[in-house]
Design an enzyme around this catalytic site. Sequence first.
Site, short mmCIF file in Angstrom:
data_model
loop_
_atom_site.label_atom_id
_atom_site.label_comp_id
_atom_site.label_asym_id
_atom_site.label_seq_id
_atom_site.Cartn_x
_atom_site.Cartn_y
_atom_site.Cartn_z
N GLY A 160 0.78 -1.24 0.00
CA GLY A 160 0.00 0.00 0.00
C GLY A 160 0.81 1.28 0.00
N ARG A 176 -7.10 -8.46 -7.69
CA ARG A 176 -8.25 -9.30 -8.05
C ARG A 176 -8.93 -8.68 -9.25
NH1 ARG A 176 -10.02 -13.91 -6.38
NH2 ARG A 176 -12.19 -13.25 -6.22
N HIS A 224 -1.14 1.49 -12.69
CA HIS A 224 -0.51 0.29 -13.27
C HIS A 224 0.96 0.57 -13.57
CE1 HIS A 224 -0.24 -3.45 -15.45
NE2 HIS A 224 0.48 -2.80 -16.35
N GLU A 226 4.79 6.67 -9.48
CA GLU A 226 3.39 6.40 -9.11
C GLU A 226 2.94 7.32 -8.00
OE1 GLU A 226 2.94 1.66 -10.18
OE2 GLU A 226 3.17 2.21 -8.10
#
Length: 236
Positions: free
Chosen positions: A13, A93, A111, A176
């Site tokens: 995270g 998921r 991503h 990111e």
Amino acid sequence: MPLSLVCLASGKGSNIMALMRAIDDGRLDARLELILSNNPGAGILGYAKERGIPTFVRDHKLYASREDFDRELIEAINAVPGEKAVVLAGYMRILTAGFIRAFAGRIVNIHPSILPSFAGARGAADALAHGVKMTGCTVHFVNEIMDNGPIIIQAVAPISTEDNEEMLMQRIHALEHIILPQALNWMAQGRLRVTGRKVELLSKDKTAPIPAFAKIGEGPHSAFMISPAPDAEFLI
Ligand code: GRF
């Protein structure tokens, strides 16, 4: 009105922590309302506890179907008040079509590659194995095809011949942590205009799209490029 963030995560995270830093220092007009995880062992849950962020943790292996599992997530998210953004921050998921439709246009994914290259679970490793000379990361809206939705912002990182996956991932993560909070702040400001596959960033007064990109860093190992250009304070 701050954006209500609901983050889905399966791992450590670091992107969620970057969102919290951006909220704390006023770069992101949002509140982190809820973290959902399918992994009771996810590293981010310890951080959530420390910071007092509500969590909703369910082990997907205990559910008969993907639909049953996602239905519970949808209910939990629907209980969060305010204008929401659902952020996939390392959520490993595949979501059902029902979930994606429930929050259409409000789901954002980060991503670790320049999409559409290297979609899937191993974006950085696949780029290394392919021998590309540059890779990076992408923040995009989520549609029903994995890693395919309209692209909001991308950042490019060079690949060195000395890189292993971990070194490359570190460089990608640094980018990111800039582009995800930035994309969400633009969303909070209502500055993203989506037409088909194209996402335009509008000027602060929302009258015209901004065409610019930004180059940051010095030297061959830090010649990162980000497009569209983040607001200046994101580059500090
Ligand atoms: C990131 O590299 C993101 O691009 C991918 O999963 C990773 C999550 O990292 N979808 P973290 O858990 O936020 O540190």
